[in-house]
Motif scaffolding. Structure first.
Motif, PDB file in Angstrom:
ATOM      1  N   UNK A 172       0.984  -0.812   0.108  1.00 26.75           N
ATOM      2  CA  UNK A 172      -0.158  -0.316  -0.147  1.00 26.75           C
ATOM      3  C   UNK A 172       0.668   1.311  -0.118  1.00 26.75           C
ATOM      4  N   UNK A 173       1.486   1.087   0.587  1.00 26.79           N
ATOM      5  CA  UNK A 173       2.546   2.472   1.293  1.00 26.79           C
ATOM      6  C   UNK A 173       3.137   2.837  -0.501  1.00 26.79           C
ATOM      7  N   UNK A 174       3.989   2.471  -1.228  1.00 28.46           N
ATOM      8  CA  UNK A 174       4.229   3.296  -2.674  1.00 28.46           C
ATOM      9  C   UNK A 174       3.275   3.505  -3.771  1.00 28.46           C
ATOM     10  N   UNK A 175       1.891   2.647  -3.313  1.00 22.52           N
ATOM     11  CA  UNK A 175       0.809   2.418  -4.370  1.00 22.52           C
ATOM     12  C   UNK A 175       0.376   4.129  -4.059  1.00 22.52           C
ATOM     13  N   UNK A 176      -0.429   4.072  -2.929  1.00 23.52           N
ATOM     14  CA  UNK A 176      -0.957   5.149  -2.469  1.00 23.52           C
ATOM     15  C   UNK A 176      -0.172   6.177  -2.518  1.00 23.52           C
ATOM     16  N   UNK A 177       1.463   6.438  -2.115  1.00 23.78           N
ATOM     17  CA  UNK A 177       2.616   7.462  -1.847  1.00 23.78           C
ATOM     18  C   UNK A 177       1.925   7.605  -3.566  1.00 23.78           C
TER      19      UNK A 177
END
Length: 426
Positions: free
Chosen positions: A91-96
């Motif tokens: 989620x972290x790289x995707x949302x960022x």
């Protein structure tokens, strides 16, 4: 009933004690809340001044609806990309990545306004849509580490945080406009300056503090025995997925259709922009503020019951809007409040169904595709609403939307019965 055997033999147990996992979930929700408040401010520009800026730059108010179409198209494409990035990297790289792309789009809008370039404006608005997608998909990250009976509450907690930024953003239109004027930019570009900063901060917040990644960590934990994916196909969505999509799509389509034409209807019957603005503000608040209540109701009574409640609330909104006298501000406002509450119930309920029906192995990718359907539903609702009102009337639009919303209830009941029959041994 057969259950998949747990296989904790590869490594020493990686499951954290319940208190420790609870602390991780609280930290995850806190980081998501901060990013949602920031990104909520970023969303304000697209909704509040994008059409005005386009009208000023093109000297043609008939094209003022084009920015919303570009934002919708950009958000639909971004939903697929963010879903796939989250699927493989977390989620972290995707949302960022979505927020930072949205920030790039916001900066591009400012540059386009400075140069007077409509082509750059259109491309930038398309990119800007990625920020709105990250804001919407963050609700899934809130549910990754939540217990099955607390997922709806976790989802609603993330959703309601958008309210703070969503209310604050429009209030900053005037000071942001003064800043733009001082920089010799068109006044509406000021809010895009603010949005660029807000989306950037939201993305950096996730990159720095969303650790451990909730989706990646969830994959290391034993699957709850109540997961609804078929036992013989752990990567295949469960039968409830279609119901979740129906609830989400219909809620979005009905909400956008009625909301889009209500200010037009009010202006046609003598109301000023202040009155219509107040109605939309009440509607926006009713979309996000009831989210915690919706989450508790879903966790307490189940998604089937709340699908029926969602359909009933949206039907009531359509009925009130259709029957309200043309000059009755209180009844029109009540209809839009009910519309917002129904959308809130539908978003939380549909999200819970989709999450429960999708195994972790493919969850992020499927969720991204679901949000594409939501974006398309919003676009269809906005375009179709104008056609219906032009050829019929606003009350007819409201009635049609109420009837359409009622599809969610029987769909949920039929799917629930099918699921129960499959769960019972022959």
């Amino acid at each position: 009933m057969a259950h998949q055997p747990l296989t904790p033999t590869r490594t020493p147990p990686v499951t954290a004690p319940a208190p420790a996992m609870s602390a991780v979930q609280k930290r995850t929700l806190t980081v998501l809340l901060v990013s949602q408040v920031l990104s909520g401010v970023g969303l304000a520009a697209g909704v509040t001044v994008a059409g005005l800026l386009a009208g000023q730059m093109l000297h043609d108010t008939s094209l003022s609806g084009l920015p919303i179409a570009l934002l919708t198209a950009g958000s639909a494409v971004a939903a697929v990309v963010i879903g796939r990035v989250s699927q493989y990297l977390g989620r972290r790289p995707g949302l960022a990545a979505g927020y930072l792309t949205g920030a790039l789009g916001g900066a591009g809008v400012v540059v386009a306004a400075a140069l007077g370039s409509p082509a750059l404006l259109f491309v930038s608005l398309f990119l800007y849509g990625a920020g709105t997608t990250s804001n919407l998909q963050a609700r899934y990250a809130g549910a990754d580490l939540a217990a099955p009976r607390q997922r709806a509450r976790a989802t609603s907690t993330v959703i309601v945080a958008t309210t703070v930024g969503g209310i604050t953003g429009p209030l900053l239109v005037t000071p942001a406009g003064h800043l733009a004027t001082a920089l010799r930019l068109p006044e509406p570009a000021g809010l895009f300056l603010l949005s660029t900063v807000a989306f950037t901060l939201a993305g950096l917040t996730l990159l720095v503090w969303l650790r451990p990644d909730p989706l990646l960590l969830a994959r290391t934990l034993p699957a709850p025995p109540a997961e609804s994916a078929p036992a013989d196909s752990p990567s295949r969505p469960g039968p409830g997925l279609l119901v979740g999509v129906v609830v989400l799509v219909l809620s979005q389509l009905v909400m956008v259709a009625v909301m889009t034409m209500t200010p037009v209807h009010m202006h046609a019957h003598g109301f000023g922009t202040t009155a219509s603005g107040l109605v939309i503000a009440l509607h926006t608040g009713s979309m996000y503020l009831p989210s915690p209540l919706a989450g508790r109701l879903v966790d307490r009574f189940g998604a089937t019951v709340m699908s029926v409640v969602t359909a009933g609330t949206l039907c009531a909104a359509g009925a009130v809007a259709a029957l309200a006298p043309d000059h009755s501000f209180p009844l029109i406002a009540l209809a839009l409040v009910l519309l917002g509450v129904g959308w809130s119930f539908g978003l939380v309920t549909g999200t819970a169904i989709v999450t429960d029906s999708t195994p972790l192995a493919t969850r992020a990718k499927v969720q991204g595709l679901v949000d594409v359907a939501i974006a398309i539903a919003g676009a269809v609702g906005g375009l179709a609403s104008g056609i219906v009102v032009a050829f019929a009337s606003y009350p007819i639009l409201a009635v049609l939307c109420g009837v359409l919303a009622s599809v969610a209830a029987p769909a949920a009941i039929v799917a629930a019965r099918k699921g129960s029959s499959r769960a019972c041994p022959a």
